[in-house]
Design a protein around this motif. Structure first.
Motif, mmCIF file in Angstrom:
data_model
loop_
_atom_site.group_PDB
_atom_site.id
_atom_site.type_symbol
_atom_site.label_atom_id
_atom_site.label_comp_id
_atom_site.label_asym_id
_atom_site.label_seq_id
_atom_site.Cartn_x
_atom_site.Cartn_y
_atom_site.Cartn_z
ATOM 1 N N VAL A 209 0.844 -1.195 0.000
ATOM 2 C CA VAL A 209 0.000 0.000 0.000
ATOM 3 C C VAL A 209 0.881 1.248 0.000
ATOM 4 N N ALA A 210 0.717 2.063 -1.034
ATOM 5 C CA ALA A 210 1.451 3.318 -1.098
ATOM 6 C C ALA A 210 0.703 4.423 -0.363
ATOM 7 N N GLU A 211 -0.620 4.386 -0.460
ATOM 8 C CA GLU A 211 -1.451 5.415 0.163
ATOM 9 C C GLU A 211 -2.853 4.861 0.320
ATOM 10 N N VAL A 212 -3.561 5.322 1.338
ATOM 11 C CA VAL A 212 -4.927 4.854 1.557
ATOM 12 C C VAL A 212 -5.730 5.956 2.232
ATOM 13 N N ALA A 213 -7.002 6.027 1.899
ATOM 14 C CA ALA A 213 -7.921 6.946 2.557
ATOM 15 C C ALA A 213 -9.240 6.217 2.773
ATOM 16 N N ALA B 89 -12.658 1.917 1.745
ATOM 17 C CA ALA B 89 -11.233 2.232 1.671
ATOM 18 C C ALA B 89 -10.829 2.372 0.212
ATOM 19 N N VAL B 90 -10.193 3.478 -0.107
ATOM 20 C CA VAL B 90 -9.640 3.686 -1.440
ATOM 21 C C VAL B 90 -8.116 3.577 -1.322
ATOM 22 N N VAL B 91 -7.556 2.633 -2.053
ATOM 23 C CA VAL B 91 -6.149 2.279 -1.898
ATOM 24 C C VAL B 91 -5.364 2.610 -3.160
#
Length: 526
Positions: free
Chosen positions: A453-457, A472-474
């Protein structure tokens, strides 16, 4: 409880008082087992005294924490009131807790004893990890000890309950609720007319007792009036509806999703269209809380049953009930009503200044910038004052009401011309799943543990069953080959079920505002 009697100073006194005044009256109807179990107030009082004696024999001293993680039922009621009668502090936790979450709670609370169900390996492991003694559930049929426990005079300012909720940082923090706060909130609710619970009611609590709404607004309100609580066991809509009839239920207190599930029974082909209305014929009051109530559900429920769904607003720090719609008139769609008697509510700006106060006069050179008010000018942070408020966060009492008694929440709302409160947002990013708070940051931290995972919101999205669900948007590391199944498996081992993302989407990049913040509204539509 008669208004002529002095209010108790200790929560356990509610049980002993009912045992004296109506010993044979049903206190608990536990339907969770193979056969129904009934405890009268006298029997409950005896079992509570036996549990207090057991805890003291296990080394529990006044002020010690007793963590309790049991299924909803008579044993849970005995365990909590037993801890309180031993002058300990009860620390409830869910039976579905995962190791990571429970370790954080136990690390902070440092319980001396953990009362958990047999076979609960997570609770047993965490108890061992913090050096607490593990005890099995109490016996609801236990007789009172020969030598009743004696203690010092009741101190209403003693902490009775620590409720751990995820803070805005994602790390759980303990809300300290004193005997005074919890009892004051029961007295405030009892002043409503019609009363939410009276002495002849049979109150169905189809919600978890480890949640402050189920325990305080539900079980404690029953104890305040000496009524009967009906605990239905594992949730099943068909079984629940049958329970309403068979147990002569007169009050239902639940989260919105439960009422939605009952509405779904209207469409059963083998049943008549008036099935719900007939089954709910003996119910006088339905209260909804813990999560926003969609206006369409309110209208559908009224049409199917002839009953109003009365929505309120509360939070752990408030003991927990703050507002409710007028119980004697049709509910106002979208509104959570007005404050309970004895609670002051005002709206403040980000600096804590009441919106009712005039703004400081601008400097002369700023007058030309005045362009009129915006539609959101009357929207502000909800601030509260009253004897029901908490005493800060565990362990040092920080973050509690200010010197003037005011506590500013993270919730945003506005008041209409009638003085009824409408919630705009329960906090900036909070997701509410079946009445449980989920803070995106906590979920983001867990998902980000994956190397791929580089980034998640994380954001909340509407859900017909639970009110909201976690999405979750990954952004995956290029070439990592991350899958939805891997994210699901990782979260399942580290998060409670209601916190786990039910939707996982992948994106090349996260949407952001011009200032670089995550554009969460855009995120929800991705």
């Amino acid at each position: 409880m008669s208004s002529s009697r002095p209010a108790p100073a200790h929560l356990a006194d509610l049980v002993s008082r009912n045992a004296t005044e109506r010993p044979g009256h049903d206190a608990v109807r536990d339907l969770s087992g193979a056969a129904p179990l009934t405890l009268s107030w006298a029997a409950l009082d005896a079992a509570v005294s036996a549990e207090a004696a057991r805890l003291r024999a296990a080394g529990v001293r006044p002020g010690d924490r007793v963590a309790i993680g049991l299924p909803d039922g008579a044993a849970y009621c005995v365990a909590v009131f037993g801890a309180l009668r031993a002058d300990a502090i009860a620390v409830p936790f869910g039976t579905g807790s995962v190791t990571r979450e429970l370790e954080i709670v136990f690390e902070q609370a440092a319980p001396v004893v953990v009362v958990a169900a047999a076979g609960d390996r997570v609770a047993a492991g965490c108890a061992q990890g913090c050096g607490a003694r593990l005890l099995p559930p109490p016996d609801p049929a236990a007789p009172a000890p020969d030598a009743p426990a004696t203690g010092g005079p009741a101190d209403p300012e003693r902490v009775a309950l620590i409720v751990f909720t995820s803070g805005t940082t994602g790390r759980p923090r303990g809300v300290q609720l004193t005997h005074r706060a919890l009892l004051a909130n029961r007295a405030q609710a009892a002043e409503l007319r019609p009363a939410p619970v009276n002495g002849v009611d049979r109150v169905l609590l189809a919600l978890p007792l480890y949640h402050v709404y189920g325990f305080a607004a539900g079980l404690l309100q029953v104890c305040w009036m000496g009524a009967t609580v009906v605990l239905p066991g594992p949730f099943d809509p068909e079984r629940l509806l049958a329970t309403v009839v068979e147990e002569r239920v007169s009050v239902i207190a639940a989260v919105p999703s439960l009422f939605r599930s009952l509405l779904d029974l209207r469409d059963a082909p083998a049943e008549g269209p008036d099935r719900l209305r007939s089954a709910m014929g003996g119910v006088r009051l339905c209260t909804s809380g813990g999560a926003p109530l969609p206006s369409s559900w309110l209208a559908d429920f009224r049409g199917a049953t002839g009953l109003e769904l009365h929505e309120g607003y509360g939070l752990s720090e408030g003991g927990p009930v703050i507002t409710t719609n007028d119980l004697g008139r049709p509910a106002k769609p979208g509104s959570v009503g007005r404050p309970l008697p004895g609670i002051e509510l005002r709206l403040v700006d980000a600096a804590g200044r009441p919106l009712s106060e005039p703004e400081p006069e601008p400097e002369p050179d700023e007058l030309e910038l005045e362009v009129g008010s915006e539609p959101d000018d009357d929207t502000g942070l909800i601030a509260l004052r009253g004897p029901n408020l908490f005493s800060g966060y565990w362990p040092d009492g920080s973050g509690g009401p200010d010197a003037d008694g005011w506590f500013t929440t993270a919730d945003v709302g506005y008041l209409d011309a009638d003085g009824d409160l409408f919630l705009v947002d329960r906090s900036s990013d909070l997701v509410i799943v079946n009445g449980f708070n989920v803070y995106p940051r906590e979920i983001e931290q867990v998902v980000a543990e994956l190397d791929a995972v580089a980034e998640v919101a994380v954001v909340g999205v509407p859900d017909d069953r639970t009110g909201e669900a976690v999405k979750a948007v990954v952004v995956a590391v290029p070439g990592a080959g991350l899958t939805v199944e891997q994210v699901d498996e990782h979260c399942a081992a580290r998060l409670a079920r209601f916190k786990r993302p039910t939707v996982v989407a992948f994106a090349d990049e996260l949407p952001r505002t011009p200032t670089g913040k995550i554009a969460r509204r855009t995120l929800a539509r991705m």
